[in-house]
Design a protein around this motif. Structure first.
Motif, PDB file in Angstrom:
ATOM      1  N   ASP A  50       0.834  -1.206   0.000  1.00 25.85           N
ATOM      2  CA  ASP A  50       0.000   0.000   0.000  1.00 25.85           C
ATOM      3  C   ASP A  50       0.868   1.255   0.000  1.00 25.85           C
ATOM      4  N   LEU A  51       0.632   2.133  -0.986  1.00 21.26           N
ATOM      5  CA  LEU A  51       1.424   3.357  -1.113  1.00 21.26           C
ATOM      6  C   LEU A  51       1.281   4.244   0.117  1.00 21.26           C
ATOM      7  N   THR A  52       0.066   4.328   0.615  1.00 16.45           N
ATOM      8  CA  THR A  52      -0.177   5.188   1.782  1.00 16.45           C
ATOM      9  C   THR A  52       0.658   4.746   2.967  1.00 16.45           C
ATOM     10  N   MET A  53       0.676   3.437   3.199  1.00 19.74           N
ATOM     11  CA  MET A  53       1.466   2.904   4.308  1.00 19.74           C
ATOM     12  C   MET A  53       2.954   3.221   4.118  1.00 19.74           C
ATOM     13  N   LYS A  54       3.415   3.021   2.890  1.00 22.16           N
ATOM     14  CA  LYS A  54       4.833   3.305   2.621  1.00 22.16           C
ATOM     15  C   LYS A  54       5.161   4.755   2.926  1.00 22.16           C
ATOM     16  N   LEU A  55       4.340   5.653   2.390  1.00 24.01           N
ATOM     17  CA  LEU A  55       4.591   7.082   2.603  1.00 24.01           C
ATOM     18  C   LEU A  55       4.547   7.426   4.084  1.00 24.01           C
ATOM     19  N   SER A  56       3.576   6.873   4.790  1.00 24.28           N
ATOM     20  CA  SER A  56       3.464   7.166   6.222  1.00 24.28           C
ATOM     21  C   SER A  56       4.683   6.657   6.977  1.00 24.28           C
ATOM     22  N   LEU A  57       5.139   5.447   6.618  1.00 29.60           N
ATOM     23  CA  LEU A  57       6.311   4.895   7.298  1.00 29.60           C
ATOM     24  C   LEU A  57       7.533   5.771   7.047  1.00 29.60           C
ATOM     25  N   ILE A  58       7.740   6.120   5.760  1.00 29.01           N
ATOM     26  CA  ILE A  58       8.917   6.935   5.423  1.00 29.01           C
ATOM     27  C   ILE A  58       8.869   8.260   6.175  1.00 29.01           C
ATOM     28  N   GLN A  59       7.705   8.918   6.132  1.00 36.77           N
ATOM     29  CA  GLN A  59       7.584  10.196   6.843  1.00 36.77           C
ATOM     30  C   GLN A  59       7.827  10.019   8.334  1.00 36.77           C
ATOM     31  N   SER A  60       7.244   8.967   8.881  1.00 36.65           N
ATOM     32  CA  SER A  60       7.349   8.755  10.323  1.00 36.65           C
ATOM     33  C   SER A  60       8.791   8.495  10.733  1.00 36.65           C
ATOM     34  N   VAL A  61       9.500   7.654   9.972  1.00 36.55           N
ATOM     35  CA  VAL A  61      10.914   7.387  10.281  1.00 36.55           C
ATOM     36  C   VAL A  61      11.724   8.673  10.138  1.00 36.55           C
ATOM     37  N   GLY A  62      11.393   9.455   9.114  1.00 35.52           N
ATOM     38  CA  GLY A  62      12.088  10.743   8.955  1.00 35.52           C
ATOM     39  C   GLY A  62      11.858  11.653  10.141  1.00 35.52           C
ATOM     40  N   LEU A  63      10.635  11.713  10.613  1.00 35.32           N
ATOM     41  CA  LEU A  63      10.331  12.550  11.787  1.00 35.32           C
ATOM     42  C   LEU A  63      11.050  12.043  13.029  1.00 35.32           C
ATOM     43  N   VAL A  64      11.108  10.725  13.178  1.00 35.91           N
ATOM     44  CA  VAL A  64      11.851  10.134  14.301  1.00 35.91           C
ATOM     45  C   VAL A  64      13.317  10.527  14.213  1.00 35.91           C
ATOM     46  N   ALA A  65      13.882  10.431  12.977  1.00 35.09           N
ATOM     47  CA  ALA A  65      15.293  10.795  12.802  1.00 35.09           C
ATOM     48  C   ALA A  65      15.521  12.267  13.156  1.00 35.09           C
ATOM     49  N   ARG A  66      14.619  13.135  12.710  1.00 31.19           N
ATOM     50  CA  ARG A  66      14.740  14.573  13.056  1.00 31.19           C
ATOM     51  C   ARG A  66      14.704  14.775  14.566  1.00 31.19           C
ATOM     52  N   ALA A  67      13.741  14.104  15.204  1.00 32.45           N
ATOM     53  CA  ALA A  67      13.596  14.256  16.653  1.00 32.45           C
ATOM     54  C   ALA A  67      14.847  13.767  17.369  1.00 32.45           C
ATOM     55  N   LEU A  68      15.337  12.594  16.948  1.00 34.69           N
ATOM     56  CA  LEU A  68      16.544  12.065  17.580  1.00 34.69           C
ATOM     57  C   LEU A  68      17.756  12.939  17.296  1.00 34.69           C
ATOM     58  N   GLY A  69      17.847  13.435  16.060  1.00 31.76           N
ATOM     59  CA  GLY A  69      18.978  14.300  15.713  1.00 31.76           C
ATOM     60  C   GLY A  69      19.052  15.513  16.607  1.00 31.76           C
ATOM     61  N   ALA A  70      17.908  16.115  16.886  1.00 24.68           N
ATOM     62  CA  ALA A  70      17.883  17.279  17.775  1.00 24.68           C
ATOM     63  C   ALA A  70      18.169  16.871  19.213  1.00 24.68           C
ATOM     64  N   CYS A  71      17.729  15.675  19.586  1.00 24.01           N
ATOM     65  CA  CYS A  71      17.829  15.229  20.981  1.00 24.01           C
ATOM     66  C   CYS A  71      19.251  14.784  21.325  1.00 24.01           C
ATOM     67  N   VAL A  72      19.900  14.031  20.393  1.00 20.79           N
ATOM     68  CA  VAL A  72      21.215  13.462  20.712  1.00 20.79           C
ATOM     69  C   VAL A  72      22.327  14.484  20.680  1.00 20.79           C
ATOM     70  N   GLN A  73      22.051  15.706  20.189  1.00 14.26           N
ATOM     71  CA  GLN A  73      23.059  16.762  20.299  1.00 14.26           C
ATOM     72  C   GLN A  73      23.344  17.085  21.759  1.00 14.26           C
ATOM     73  N   ARG A  74      22.343  16.793  22.603  1.00 18.94           N
ATOM     74  CA  ARG A  74      22.505  17.107  24.021  1.00 18.94           C
ATOM     75  C   ARG A  74      22.858  15.879  24.858  1.00 18.94           C
ATOM     76  N   GLN A  75      22.684  14.668  24.305  1.00 20.65           N
ATOM     77  CA  GLN A  75      23.007  13.447  25.062  1.00 20.65           C
ATOM     78  C   GLN A  75      23.364  12.340  24.081  1.00 20.65           C
ATOM     79  N   ALA A  76      24.361  11.509  24.470  1.00 22.58           N
ATOM     80  CA  ALA A  76      24.830  10.437  23.588  1.00 22.58           C
ATOM     81  C   ALA A  76      23.756   9.373  23.436  1.00 22.58           C
ATOM     82  N   TYR A  77      23.659   8.858  22.183  1.00 21.09           N
ATOM     83  CA  TYR A  77      22.630   7.852  21.945  1.00 21.09           C
ATOM     84  C   TYR A  77      22.985   7.092  20.674  1.00 21.09           C
TER      85      TYR A  77
END
Length: 1646
Positions: free
Chosen positions: A785-812
């Motif tokens: 399903d295209l919708t699922m794929k797009l949602s997964l990609i977006q969601s993983v991207g958002l997780v990566a953004r969140a972690l990228g901002a977070c790990v600047q302050r703590q190792a992970y």
């Protein structure tokens, strides 16, 4: 003035009265009228006599004279003798009745005379008219017409006669058989009736106040009987209408009993005419008069007619009204008047009738009924007062009509009702609702339809009318304020009124502010007391969502925010201050923005911030929870506007974020997830963002609710428990899962950083994984399903953004990184290579870019595979504008495709930058570049463009991020330069510019590695910026030179150890698939090898020959040029052999030889030597030879010699090289002189047929055929232009280019003009260079070739026009040269020498008196020139003398003034405009030398008439000269008044009203020079025979005004016979202008 003169003039005018030109005809009429006003009796007599003596005069001629007679009578009735009046009456009566046939124009003109006389002498007129209006005999048609006209123009005079006239007329009516005569009688009766009614209405002003209506009743009724019973039945429609009009007027004069008796017949008869005639206005007007008469007398019988009348009138009022056709508009208004009249007598029946008709669904029927209703509401206010409720009730049916035309009429009726108090009554709210509903109309859909009917009312038009009406209600109908406030709020929240938001908000703002200003208690709304109103929560949410999309709905954003301010105290008392502070800046931002310029994301964030501050200010958790609840319930309103719904989800999320109640948060999240339409991508994103915003303060509750929801019944139902609708429900569950996956991503993005890491694996990733992977029989199955794929990609991207901002302050360490990256890469690899229809690539690349930044670091193989796959997936896509072969329903619009491509490439570059940032070293750069470089030499333009653009971005990032801690080597500089340098000549401009940007950045990276600071600017590297602009030019020569310059810069900055690598790469570049790039490789190589050419001396001639032949064998044009450049570099080191070879090449030089010559200019010293040699040759070799054209035809042609032509071509090509600048500057005077003389001897010269007879080698001669564009003179002109440009004299070249001087120099006829322009430009912009140029050119004035002498003389002549000659002490040399040439055998040279002497007065006026004797002698001899058929020398002499006289002292000229004056005078009437204007100017310039001399004053008066008449000359330059000279003459004329006139009115920049000027001037001539009147008028008469019509016309005007202003005692000075005869002849002139002015002049004979 003799009577005979006036008679002769008048007769001439009468003869000319029928002139074929209408302007002349009108002027003749005016002149006769003017004479008639002065001597009415005499002119009237002459007109009478003329008509009597010419009984067979053409009708048109006769009419004009009669019309003029009428005008004289009108204007001078009081001054005409009674005897003459009697004779005029007799004449007009005779003219009117002479022909029994109707000749309308003639008889009407005579009738008009009688009417004009009748305004004063009514008794005499009536005596004459009645004599021809005898009982028992049918009168002439125009006798009756005249009586009718008299009754209109002289009511008080005619009415006393009407009773008798009517008595006489009655028997005639029965005798009349012809319809035309009946029409006249009927029209007369109509006008008689109107006159009687007017008389009776103004008895206080009437001479006989005893006159009564019954005086005429019996005659009127008798006439009525005939008209009604007989004539009204006629078949002639015109007669029927005329009778109907008469009956209407007559009805008011009939006795009441007679009218009452006739009404049952009269009204149906008039009504029946509607069916018989297309013109209805007259009928309606007549019917209106009949109804008015019957109502006024209180008729009882009218009631019996009312039903039929109403039906007929209703049909008429329903007829379409054409507003471009006035009769239809008038008819409509008359019909409405009928309804008004009937309303006064039968109000109930009329209202019932109209309201019944409203029920009819027919569009026209209903529009007519509404028009009547509106008219009655406005015009019969008191009568309608008791009918308001029934009217309101009856209007409900039309409210539901679907026709826009009907709706428009309904709006107009509602507007009328609003002003008369209907809307305050019960049912009025429906009318307001109707208006609001139509403020929300959508735009008209007119796709593919025929053009709209002009009468059609579009949705836009109707909507605009309703908006204006609502605004009118708000602003001007004060009684409606309480009706509209606050009830209009009801229409703000329902979806069907969303398009009416803007006008609603504006009206509510006005109403609220009005209430607030007057401090009315109901300004603050108590929503709990008014159940019909929407809640304050919904209102606030609605207006906030409106504001989020401020340019929709015709700009609803600003009104929505302003309305929030107005409603703030009603919504919640705590928010007024917050909104008064926060909303104005938002409004200011909107005012400064447009739809394109407004940052949507930032704007929406500002509104969410406003919502947040609002809730904080309210500080009431219950209020916030209620807001979120109502907002959630309001979500379905936006089902058709998903972007707005998405923003509402964000508002709900922000509201929940600020709620403290966990139960409320969970409840609202549940409602949102259950109610969401998961199949829509926009709504899914809105839900996810809203959930994410909520998680910012309620992370645990949000995650718990997401988990709970996935286990809830709502979720299970979506999956289909029994699988009965498996396929459909599988789609549904996939969409719900997609929403949940996306929710986890946004939860991660907004989660508090201190809680994120602890929740990442256990909740967020687990939730994403759970919903994305499905197990069937224990085996994991991935969704397609295209919708699922797009949602997964977006969601993983958002997780990566969140972690990228977070790990600047703590190792992970992100343990799932490789696993997630593998999934994303599978998505990328799974995309089709030939198209991009979905955002999967874009989102996947963005996600990869985010994941790359996280620990752990990717292995080398993982990195290689990722980059290779990503680049291939993106670079190999076809361009965005290429056709897409996918199904139509899958196609993206061009804008969508372009945006998707841009986003995808942006994401790719982000990924590459992030990879490079992990290893910012030369090796790291190479590891990324090796994936890109394979695309740099692709055969596909778009792949090369993409590769080089990516390289440029990466290198800029590398430079910006580089921190050099140790001195290390940038070891791959040579390899990178070797790949990129050839791309600077790529066929694609984008590749070229990006390649040079890459080189620029590479060289600065090298400088950074060499230890220079980041902000250091290197001059040689910075010069690449200039080279970049040159690369925009696709011209091969430009690219060739640019590449060479680029190589010098690279060579300067390239470390020695990098050279071998660079050369190795360049050898590869020679076989580049792109020919341009292989050429660039050779250029770079040759430039690098430049210093190794000295040892090739012995082989240079052979190399030149062999390589010249090889050049012609190379197929790629660009490579040929590059190799040729290599040859030329050698040639600059071995000059002698190269020159000997190149000079003998065939003409015209081919491209390769041209490039060689250009290259020879690289060395300034060498260029100087070559130029010196060539100038020597040009001075000694004959420029052309004379050859007979043919044996059969006489005449000689000039044929160019080949050596000077080749030298000129070589000079031209050499100077194209910018490096010849020094040589050109040092040799400029000689070069300029040589090329100017060469130019002079090339004009009109042909190419030889054997142009290449001297070329070396037989194979070269064959290529020597002269092409069409090769031109001897053109070569010289080009060389001269290039010389000026190379000498940095752009200021000289610019005006020459703009004025077309170069083309003129090549034209034999305009050559002198072109050289003059050149000299002018040199004098203005290159003065310091002129002395040396003059020194070089002086000997050329003695050359044997006339063409060379003409050119040099023209150049010198113009130089004398400029003061620079004196400043640089060249005056004596140039003056001597010009004086010597006065006796030149060439007439052209003589003319130019005189021009030069005249120019001296302009350029160096202070030197004029020094050379006064020589100048005057030269000019005098020029004016006496015999060998001057075109008078060119004479013209120059006069022009020059004009210039010289401005500066000569009086003592040098005084004795010659009259002599010169006499010489000039013959030229004043020359047919040549230029000679005429020049001679007149010269007279003006002479004037200052004759002041105080009586003889000079006489000379001025001798020519003054000529000058005055030439003020009207057809030539503007002659007019200008005449004005100037007369201003100069003014002080000498001898009249203060004339002097003032000349000086005040004769300005060059002002227009002159010639007639007024001459009129005033003649007054002063008469006053100041009475003794010269005889001389003046005789002189003027001589101009009656002038060649120019304008001058003849001016002469006629002069004479006319002179006579008009002349006192009686001076007429003895005038030869009136000559004047009269002259004007009579002019009245027969072939030109209409002259005839008109002659006629005008004759008007002054009184």
């Amino acid at each position: 003035m003799e009577e005979s003169d006036i008679e002769q003039v008048s007769l001439s005018l009468l003869d000319a009265a029928n002139d074929r030109n209408p302007v002349v005809q009108e002027q003749v009429r005016k002149s006769i009228l003017t004479l008639g006003k002065q001597q009415p009796d005499k002119i009237l007599s002459m007109c009478q006599d003329y008509l009597v003596k010419h009984p067979k005069l053409a009708t048109g001629h006769r009419v004009i004279i009669l019309q003029t007679l009428e005008l004289i009578v009108q204007f001078k009735i009081d001054e005409i003798s009674y005897k003459k009046i009697k004779s005029i009456i007799s004449l007009a009566s005779d003219e009117m009745t002479r022909s029994k046939e109707v000749v309308a124009d003639w008889q009407q003109a005579a009738s008009s005379i009688l009417v004009a006389v009748g305004n004063r002498y009514i008794n005499d007129i009536m005596e004459e008219i009645l004599s021809k209006f005898q009982p028992g005999v049918l009168p002439h048609l125009f006798v009756v017409q005249t009586l009718a006209s008299l009754s209109e123009s002289n009511v008080y005079g005619m009415v006393p006669f009407l009773n008798a006239i009517l008595g006489t007329m009655l028997p005639m009516l029965s005798m009349t058989k012809q319809d035309t005569m009946k029409c006249i009688f009927a029209s007369a009766l109509s006008r008689f009736s109107e006159s009687i009614l007017e008389y009776l209405a103004n008895l206080d002003k009437a001479p006989d106040p005893t006159v009564r209506k019954d005086t005429f009743s019996s005659e009127i009724y008798a006439s009525y009987d005939i008209l009604f019973c007989n004539w009204l039945q006629s078949r002639d429609p015109k007669l029927r209408l005329t009778v109907a009009e008469a009956l209407g007027s007559m009805s008011h004069l009939m006795a009441h009993d007679k009218l009452e008796e006739q009404l049952p017949k009269l009204i149906p008869a008039v009504v029946s005419l509607y069916k018989k005639n297309s013109e209805h206005y007259i009928i309606s007007k007549s019917l209106c008069q009949v109804l008015e008469a019957s109502v006024n007398m209180g008729s009882r019988l009218l009631e019996t007619q009312i039903d039929g009348l109403l039906l007929t009138l209703h049909q008429e009022v329903c007829a379409p009204v054409d507003y471009s056709n006035p009769p239809t508009v008038k008819n409509h208004n008359e019909v409405l008047r009928c309804f008004s009249i009937l309303a006064n007598t039968f109000p109930d029946r009329l209202i019932v009738f109209v309201l019944q008709k409203l029920e009819n669904n027919n569009e026209r029927n209903r529009m007519g009924s509404l028009a009547v209703l509106r008219h009655l509401i406005n015009s019969s206010t008191s009568l309608m007062e008791t009918k308001k409720l029934i009217i309101l009730t009856s209007l409900r049916q039309p409210l539901s009509d679907q026709s826009n035309k009907v709706k428009k009429m309904v709006v107009q009726v509602i507007s009328a009702m609003a002003h008369h108090g209907y809307l305050e009554l019960e049912g009025g709210e429906l009318l307001v609702k109707f208006i609001v509903h139509h403020c929300a109309l959508p735009d008209t859909l007119n796709c593919g339809r025929h053009p709209l009917d002009p009468e059609d009312v579009t949705n836009e038009s109707l909507r605009s009318i309703c908006e204006n009406t609502l605004h009118l209600f708000t602003t001007t109908v004060g009684r409606l304020t309480d009706v509209l406030w606050p009830s209009l709020l009801c229409y703000l929240t329902p979806a069907q009124y969303s398009n009416a938001t803007t006008p609603l908000c504006k009206s509510l703002i006005l109403l609220g502010n009005k209430k607030k200003a007057s401090q009315e208690p109901n300004y603050i709304i108590n929503f709990s007391e008014q159940a019909s109103l929407p809640s304050p929560y919904v209102l606030m949410i609605r207006l906030l969502v409106n504001a989020a999309f401020p340019f929709r709905g015709r700009g609803r954003g600003a009104p929505s925010l302003r309305l929030l301010c107005v409603l703030s105290p009603s919504i919640h008392p705590n928010i007024q201050k917050v909104w008064e502070t926060e909303i104005p800046p938002l409004l200011s931002l909107l005012e400064e923005s447009t739809l394109e310029s407004l940052n949507t994301r930032s704007w929406e964030d500002s509104l969410l911030e406003l919502l947040s501050k609002t809730l904080v200010a309210i500080s009431n958790d219950r209020w916030s929870c209620q807001l979120s609840s109502e907002a959630t319930h309001y979500l379905p309103t936006y089902n058709s506007s998903l972007e707005e719904k998405s923003f509402l989800y964000r508002c709900i999320g922000m509201t929940l974020q600020l709620c403290n109640s966990q139960d409320a948060v969970r409840k609202q999240l549940q409602e949102v997830l259950v109610a969401a339409r998961h199949a829509d991508a926009i709504e899914r994103t809105g839900v996810a963002v809203g959930v994410g915003l909520c998680a910012a303060r309620h992370l645990g509750d949000t995650l718990a609710k997401l988990e709970d929801f996935s286990k809830s019944d709502a979720f299970k139902k979506a999956s289909g428990i029994f699988g009965l609708l498996k396929d459909k429900n599988e789609v549904d569950i996939e969409k719900v899962k997609s929403t949940l996956i996306l929710c986890y991503g946004y939860v991660a993005l907004h989660a508090p950083p201190d809680q994120l890491l602890s929740r990442m694996d256990s909740n967020i990733l687990k939730g994403i994984n759970k919903h994305f992977n499905t197990k069937v029989l224990g085996i994991k199955v991935e969704t397609k399903d295209l919708t699922m794929k797009l949602s997964l990609i977006q969601s993983v991207g958002l997780v990566a953004r969140a972690l990228g901002a977070c790990v600047q302050r703590q190792a992970y360490v992100f343990s799932k990184k490789q696993e997630l990256l593998a999934v994303i890469m599978d998505f990328i690899k799974g995309e089709p290579a030939d198209t991009m229809r979905t955002p999967i690539r874009h989102l996947a690349l963005e996600t990869c870019a985010g994941l790359v930044n996280l620990e752990p670091v990717l292995t080398e193989n993982e990195n290689f595979d990722m980059l290779n796959s990503c680049l291939a997936s993106v670079y190999k896509l076809p361009p965005a504008d290429s056709p897409d072969g996918s199904k139509e329903d899958e196609l993206l619009s061009p804008q969508e495709r372009e945006a998707l491509y841009a986003d995808t490439f942006g994401a790719l570059h982000d990924l590459l930058r992030n990879v490079l940032a992990r290893d910012l070293t030369p090796d790291g750069l190479q590891s990324v570049f090796k994936h890109i470089e394979v695309y740099l030499s692709s055969k596909l333009d778009y792949e090369r463009e993409r590769a080089v653009n990516t390289t440029a971005e990466l290198l800029e990032f590398y430079l910006a991020s580089l921190t050099v801690k140790n001195m290390v080597t940038f070891h791959n500089l040579g390899a990178l330069l070797g790949r990129l340098a050839p791309r600077c000549t790529d066929p694609s401009p984008l590749v070229r510019r990006a390649a040079i940007d890459c080189i620029y950045t590479l060289l600065y990276i090298q400088l950074r590695y060499d230890g220079f600071a980041l902000d250091y600017k290197d001059e040689s590297v910075e010069s690449l910026v200039t080279l970049r602009e040159k690369l925009n030019n696709p011209d091969h020569t430009v690219l060739y030179r640019t590449c060479s310059e680029l190589t010098k810069i690279i060579s300067k900055r390239l470390p020695q150890q990098q050279l071998n690598t660079l050369i190795f790469m360049l050898f590869e570049g020679l076989v580049d698939p792109q020919a341009n790039c292989s050429r660039a490789s050779s250029v770079v190589l040759n430039t690098l090898l430049k210093n190794r050419g000295a040892g090739l001396q012995d082989l240079v001639p052979e190399i030149l020959e062999v390589l010249y032949i090889r050049l012609q064998a190379i197929s790629e044009e660009q490579v040929k040029v590059a190799v040729a450049q290599s040859i030329l570099i050698l040639a600059t080191q071995h000059l002698q052999t190269v020159i000997n070879t190149l000079v003998a090449y065939p003409l015209p030089f081919d491209n390769w030889i041209c490039e060689m010559w250009i290259a020879l200019g690289s060395d300034s010293t060498l260029a100087s030597q070559i130029m010196d040699m060539m100038m020597e040759k040009l001075s000694v070799v004959a420029p052309y030879v004379d050859k007979k054209e043919s044996m059969l035809r006489p005449g000689v042609s000039k044929v160019a010699t080949s050596v000077p032509l080749a030298m000129t071509c070589a000079l031209r090509e050499m100077m194209l090289n910018g490096q010849t600048a020094d040589a050109v500057v040092s040799l400029f005077p000689r070069l300029f002189g040589a090329l100017l003389v060469r130019l002079g001897s090339s004009v009109g010269v042909q190419l030889p047929k054997d142009i290449n007879s001297n070329s070396l080698g037989p194979e070269r001669k064959t290529s020597g055929k002269a092409p069409a564009f090769f031109d001897v003179c053109g070569v010289a002109v080009e060389a001269l232009r290039i010389l000026l440009a190379r000498a940095q004299l752009e200021e000289v070249v610019k005006p020459l280019d703009a004025q077309g001087a170069w083309e003129k120099m090549q034209d034999q006829q305009r050559h002198v003009d072109g050289v003059t322009m050149l000299a002018r430009a040199m004098a203005k912009h290159a003065g310091p260079r002129l002395p040396a140029i003059v020194e070089n050119l002086c000997p050329c004035l003695n050359n044997i070739y006339e063409c060379q002498r003409v050119t040099v003389c023209a150049f010198f002549s113009e130089l004398l026009n400029h003061h620079v000659v004196t400043e640089l002490m060249m005056m004596d040399v140039l003056m001597n040269s010009m004086m010597e040439r006065i006796s030149d055998p060439s007439a052209t040279v003589r003319m130019l020498s005189i021009r030069g002497l005249g120019n001296m007065a302009v350029g160096s006026p202070e030197k004029v008196n020094k050379y006064a004797k020589e100048l005057l002698a030269a000019m005098s001899s020029g004016m006496e020139e015999k060998d001057d058929p075109g008078k060119h020398i004479t013209l120059e002499a006069m022009t020059g003398l004009s210039k010289v006289l401005l500066y000569l002292d009086k003592k040098n000229v005084q004795l010659l003034v009259v002599y010169i004056f006499m010489k000039i005078k013959p030229f004043l009437e020359s047919e040549n405009d230029e000679i005429r204007s020049t001679s007149i100017m010269l007279l003006g310039n002479l004037s200052k030398f004759g002041s105080g001399e009586a003889i000079f004053k006489d000379q001025i008066h001798n020519v003054l008439v000529s000058l005055l008449l030439h003020l009207n000359d057809p030539s503007p330059q002659v007019v200008k000269a005449s004005k100037y000279t007369m201003r100069m003459f003014a002080p000498v004329v001898g009249s203060e008044q004339i002097m003032a006139m000349f000086q005040n009115h004769l300005h060059d920049d002002k227009g002159l009203h010639y007639g007024e000027f001459i009129n005033d001037l003649t007054k002063y001539i008469i006053q100041d020079f009475p003794g010269m009147l005889n001389f003046y008028h005789i002189t003027v008469i001589q101009f009656f025979k002038s060649n120019w019509a304008e001058v003849r016309a001016g002469a006629a005007m002069f004479i006319g005004f002179l006579l008009g202003n002349l006192p009686e005692e001076y007429f003895s000075y005038m030869n009136m016979g000559s004047i009269t005869n002259g004007l009579v002849l002019l009245l027969q002139d072939p030109e209409p202008l002259v005839r008109a002015k002659a006629a005008e002049a004759m008007g002054h004979f009184h």
